[in-house]
Design an enzyme around this catalytic site. Sequence first.
Site, short mmCIF file in Angstrom:
data_model
loop_
_atom_site.label_atom_id
_atom_site.label_comp_id
_atom_site.label_asym_id
_atom_site.label_seq_id
_atom_site.Cartn_x
_atom_site.Cartn_y
_atom_site.Cartn_z
N HIS A 279 1.78 4.72 -2.74
CA HIS A 279 1.87 6.16 -2.47
C HIS A 279 3.26 6.69 -2.83
O HIS A 279 3.40 7.75 -3.43
CB HIS A 279 1.59 6.44 -0.99
CG HIS A 279 0.18 6.19 -0.58
ND1 HIS A 279 -0.91 6.69 -1.27
CD2 HIS A 279 -0.34 5.51 0.49
CE1 HIS A 279 -2.02 6.32 -0.66
NE2 HIS A 279 -1.71 5.61 0.40
N HIS B 246 0.83 -1.21 0.00
CA HIS B 246 0.00 0.00 0.00
C HIS B 246 0.87 1.26 0.00
O HIS B 246 0.67 2.17 -0.82
CB HIS B 246 -0.91 -0.02 1.23
CG HIS B 246 -1.87 1.13 1.28
ND1 HIS B 246 -3.12 1.08 0.70
CD2 HIS B 246 -1.77 2.37 1.84
CE1 HIS B 246 -3.75 2.21 0.90
NE2 HIS B 246 -2.94 3.02 1.59
N GLU B 247 1.82 1.32 0.91
CA GLU B 247 2.65 2.52 1.02
C GLU B 247 3.59 2.66 -0.18
O GLU B 247 3.92 3.78 -0.58
CB GLU B 247 3.44 2.49 2.32
CG GLU B 247 2.59 2.43 3.58
CD GLU B 247 1.53 3.52 3.65
OE1 GLU B 247 1.74 4.61 3.06
OE2 GLU B 247 0.48 3.29 4.28
#
Length: 456
Positions: A21, A17-18
């Site tokens: 980003h 997920h990170e």
Amino acid sequence: MTVLATLIVLGVLIFVHELGHFAAARSVGIRVERFSIGLGPRVFGFQRGETEYVISAIPLGGYVKMGGMDDEMMEAIEGGAKVGGGDPPPGPRPGDYDSKPVWARAWVISAGVIMNMLFALLTYTVVAGVWGSPETETTRIGLVELSSLPSGAEGLAGIPLGAELVRIGDREVAHWGEVRNALLDLPAGPTRIDHVDPAGSVEIRLPQGEEARVELVRSIDFWVLPVISSVEPGSPAANAGIEPGDQVIAIDGEAVETWSELVRAIQARPDQPTELRILREGGPLTRTVTPAEGQGQDPSTGEMRPVGLIGVGGQFPGVVYTRIPIGSAVSAGWNETVFFSGVILGFLRDLVTGQISPRSLGSIVTIGEFSGQAAAEGMPVFLRFMAFFSINLAILNLLPIPVLDGGHLVFLSIEAIRGRPVSVQQRIRWSQVGFVVLIGIMVLALGNDFLRLFGL
């Protein structure tokens, strides 16, 4: 095993997920100051270029701190002191998050969710390509819906419930997927079906046309004993005193032999007090349950309709994997990603509308329990669980709660509509509210887990 499996699940999915980003921020020229797996104080890390890569103390999330994102909420997430008073921050500098156009910031915020969905799609595809497609490891027939059988297939009703199918036409069948595929693929016309336990055979006429074949497959189901394997906390079944291991033998005085009969009887009684006769440790008991009204699929038409739900799971047969071509693996991965996205969205809908109790929410304890169980079942099951949890993480992050990705997207939507951004002070206030809401949900979920552990 459970602790290790939990750390792997959380670590991998938070990283994925990170990473979304991080990569999106770098792609539009936003400076990344910190990439953290975990929340709270820094435990370990190193500096490379302008970015600090760290492992933080609380393994319940992660964050990517971008240039200009140094407000009070970020300080709280990092575990440092809150910023208060002093001069207002200067305007955004090149490389700051707020210096970029709305579309670029929306891309950065959405990228974590996109990465989680891509991870799920890739994982389901890899499992299907390496191990194959999961199929139910039984050919015992447990349901024949005579009213929806296509013309010429009525002979299926002559097969005794519980009989094991061994051949359909010229095909031997070893699991339910082969039963389904034979009924879908064999040439139209007279077809013999052989079964054992008891031994016998019937002849049916396979219909022309894909729609009629799908209707035929929908009209039958495999055998599952009506034994309860799980009970959702706070559900009608839990409130009625039904426990895992109970076997339902009658509903409102009518005998029940299979799980399909149990499901259909319950679905037909939304909001109606219903008497269940059960066996518990060999002894008969009676319990009265009132099924909650929910939405379910009509087995005859496939359309959604009101049905009764009591919040229980069954003891289903094992799973066998069958090899499939790579093209079919991609299709299977896509179909599973779409299907489980719908399942999670349906759960959230029912939670909001009150059709599912908040007691169904679980915290890291539940995640750990399921992670350990999936790991014990083998690599394909564990990977499929990770894919499912990745979808879950993606959808939950889209909830319009400030501090979550969905909350940031709401701020950006407001900015796009009115032509100016939400002020830093307002974002901080709303983020504080969102943080409190998030903590409240986590406390509720953790409380549910402790209540489950103590059997309450």
